[in-house]
Enzyme design. Structure first.
Site, PDB file in Angstrom:
ATOM      1  N   CYS A   1       1.130  -1.362   0.229  1.00 54.16           N
ATOM      2  CA  CYS A   1      -0.341   0.482  -0.108  1.00 54.16           C
ATOM      3  C   CYS A   1       0.683   0.907   0.189  1.00 54.16           C
ATOM      4  CB  CYS A   1      -1.060  -0.409   1.393  1.00 54.16           C
ATOM      5  SG  CYS A   1      -0.242  -0.744   2.707  1.00 54.16           S
TER       6      CYS A   1
ATOM      7  N   ASP B   1      -7.458   5.645  -0.967  1.00 48.93           N
ATOM      8  CA  ASP B   1      -7.540   4.151  -0.314  1.00 48.93           C
ATOM      9  C   ASP B   1      -6.828   3.448  -1.771  1.00 48.93           C
ATOM     10  OD1 ASP B   1      -7.326   2.302   0.717  1.00 48.93           O
ATOM     11  OD2 ASP B   1      -9.410   2.091   2.284  1.00 48.93           O
TER      12      ASP B   1
ATOM     13  N   HIS C   1      -5.916  -0.248  -1.115  1.00 52.01           N
ATOM     14  CA  HIS C   1      -6.509  -1.362  -0.041  1.00 52.01           C
ATOM     15  C   HIS C   1      -7.319  -1.919  -1.510  1.00 52.01           C
ATOM     16  CE1 HIS C   1      -4.558   0.937   3.015  1.00 52.01           C
ATOM     17  NE2 HIS C   1      -4.347  -0.578   3.058  1.00 52.01           N
TER      18      HIS C   1
END
Length: 458
Positions: free
Chosen positions: A110, A344, A346
């Protein structure tokens, strides 16, 4: 046979990791993000107002609450700007990473992804300018959140069936393939779309992509990192610098990256990088992306730094912040009140081959802005700026220095700009090194220190 068995175990493990992250983050994507109509919203230096009689406007993944025409225009401008930023997430089923059996970065990559997003924004400023927005931004799939979750389940089912039959995962891609190149557009728009695709292709998940995961991991090995390890924001800053230094694409020769040393930006070192030129006939200076690894407190983020972070994200030459909260890395790109706006990384998506003509762009653009309280931010982060010319750098250093002084309640500012070279202050300069030694001994020590100090990212 034993090695093959280990590889199969790793592949099945990767499938489970992908499944877990997709199930977990599909719910995150599904949730609405609420923005106050009475406070300005800042996104990488641009300001948007959603003023009306109501209190909040809800921005979800695929649904924007009905509001009056005047507000709708402002919301659409913000949406278009946000969606136009390049979104780089976990991917699966990409070519195997050298020296490992990994074909996904799910669960560990990430911070590399948030670093890619920051660099991508710097390159967008360089080639497209801050005013550019993707013409197809508002055409991105506008299905409801339930169908997004159904899409996730469908994709996971296909993934596991493929793994059981030892076949490559069938791709479930959007039918939306109307790239702007197919429009009857002007030369400038055509040029912009060519650069838009080119920038994304530099971050493709293949060994040949200049800033792809495979290349970044190779540079990370020089600091003791391998595929599957966790990377901190400071280590990623140095990896990005090396990746830009080693890029061979002629288009990238006009860009360089400077990483601050111990929270200090040495102005002469930056200018030297901007003025260095391999072709003696060329006198043009290079644009520079300045990366500053910092800590915004001890164990927790010091809220005294909030105004400074907001000030930084209000600058058009800011390219964002590699940060997050403990165990999760986010790319911070804006704020409203005391909440940070982020993308994000993820959500695990399928590999896209960016080498093919008119590859689908949708999965590289995030449809949903997310917000997080500043108090939840992990103190370890890397701040990025872009300066096209030496004059731009000098102006930026003056502006940021004033901001640092006015926002600092501590005895010392978060970081400083100092005239002269680092060698003038008894720091190891960057001597000429052999090509195969990408990091100096001083850099290796610094990287190891950063590796042990920073939080673990999952």
């Amino acid at each position: 046979m034993e090695a093959t068995g280990t590889d199969e175990v790793e592949k099945i493990k990767s499938k489970f990791m992908s499944a877990w992250h997709n199930m977990k983050y599909s719910w995150v994507l599904k949730t609405k993000t609420y923005f106050s109509r009475n406070s300005p919203v800042f996104l990488l230096g641009k300001c948007y107002h959603f003023k009306s009689d109501g209190m909040y406007v809800a921005l979800s993944s695929f649904h924007f609450d009905s509001i009056n025409t005047e507000i709708s225009g402002n919301v659409d401008e913000f949406r278009k700007d946000f969606i136009s930023r390049i979104w780089l997430t976990y991917r699966e089923e990409f070519p195997q990473i050298k020296g490992s059996a990994l074909t996904t970065d799910c669960g560990w990559g990430c911070t590399l992804r948030t670093g890619q997003m920051l660099l991508a924004q710097g390159l967008m400023l360089h080639f497209l300018g801050r005013a550019w927005v993707w013409p197809d931004a508002l055409d991105i799939e506008n299905s409801d959140s339930e169908s997004w979750t159904a899409h996730t389940v469908k994709k996971l089912t296909a993934s596991f069936e493929a793994s059981l039959t030892a076949e490559r995962e069938p791709k479930i891609l959007s039918n939306h393939h109307r790239g702007t190149l197919r429009r009857n557009c002007g030369d400038n728009e055509m040029r912009n779309e060519v650069y838009h695709r080119k920038i994304i292709s530099w971050f493709g998940d293949s060994p040949l992509a200049a800033f792809g995961l495979h290349q970044l991991i190779e540079y990370g090995k020089k600091s003791g990192k391998i595929a599957g390890d966790w990377y901190g924001p400071a280590v990623v800053a140095h990896i990005l610098r090396k990746a830009v230094e080693e890029a061979r694409d002629p288009e990238l020769q006009g860009v360089t990256v400077y990483v601050a040393q111990d929270c200090t930006v040495y102005s002469s070192d930056v200018i030297d990088r901007q003025c260095s030129c391999t072709d003696s006939e060329k006198t043009d200076t290079k644009a520079v992306i300045i990366l500053v690894p910092v800590r915004l407190g001890g164990e927790r983020t010091n809220t005294d730094y909030l105004e400074f972070v907001k000030g930084i994200l209000s600058l058009e030459y800011c390219v964002g912040i590699i940060g997050g909260k403990p165990k999760q890395s986010y790319y911070f790109a804006g704020f409203q009140d005391d909440s940070l706006i982020y993308m994000d990384p993820h959500y695990c998506q399928s590999f896209v081959d960016v080498s093919i003509k008119d590859f689908p762009l949708e999965s590289f653009h995030c449809p949903s802005p997310k917000k997080m309280s500043f108090k939840k931010m992990d103190p370890s982060c890397t701040i990025g700026f872009y300066c096209r010319t030496v004059q731009d750098f000098e102006k930026a250093s003056e502006e940021i220095t004033k901001m640092l002084k006015s926002s600092s309640k501590e005895k010392y500012p978060l970081f400083t700009f100092v005239k002269g070279h680092s060698r003038d202050y008894d720091f190891a300069s960057s001597p000429l090194r052999e090509e195969n030694d990408l990091f100096s001994e001083d850099e290796k020590k610094r990287l190891k220190r950063f590796s042990t100090e920073e939080f673990v990212l999952l």
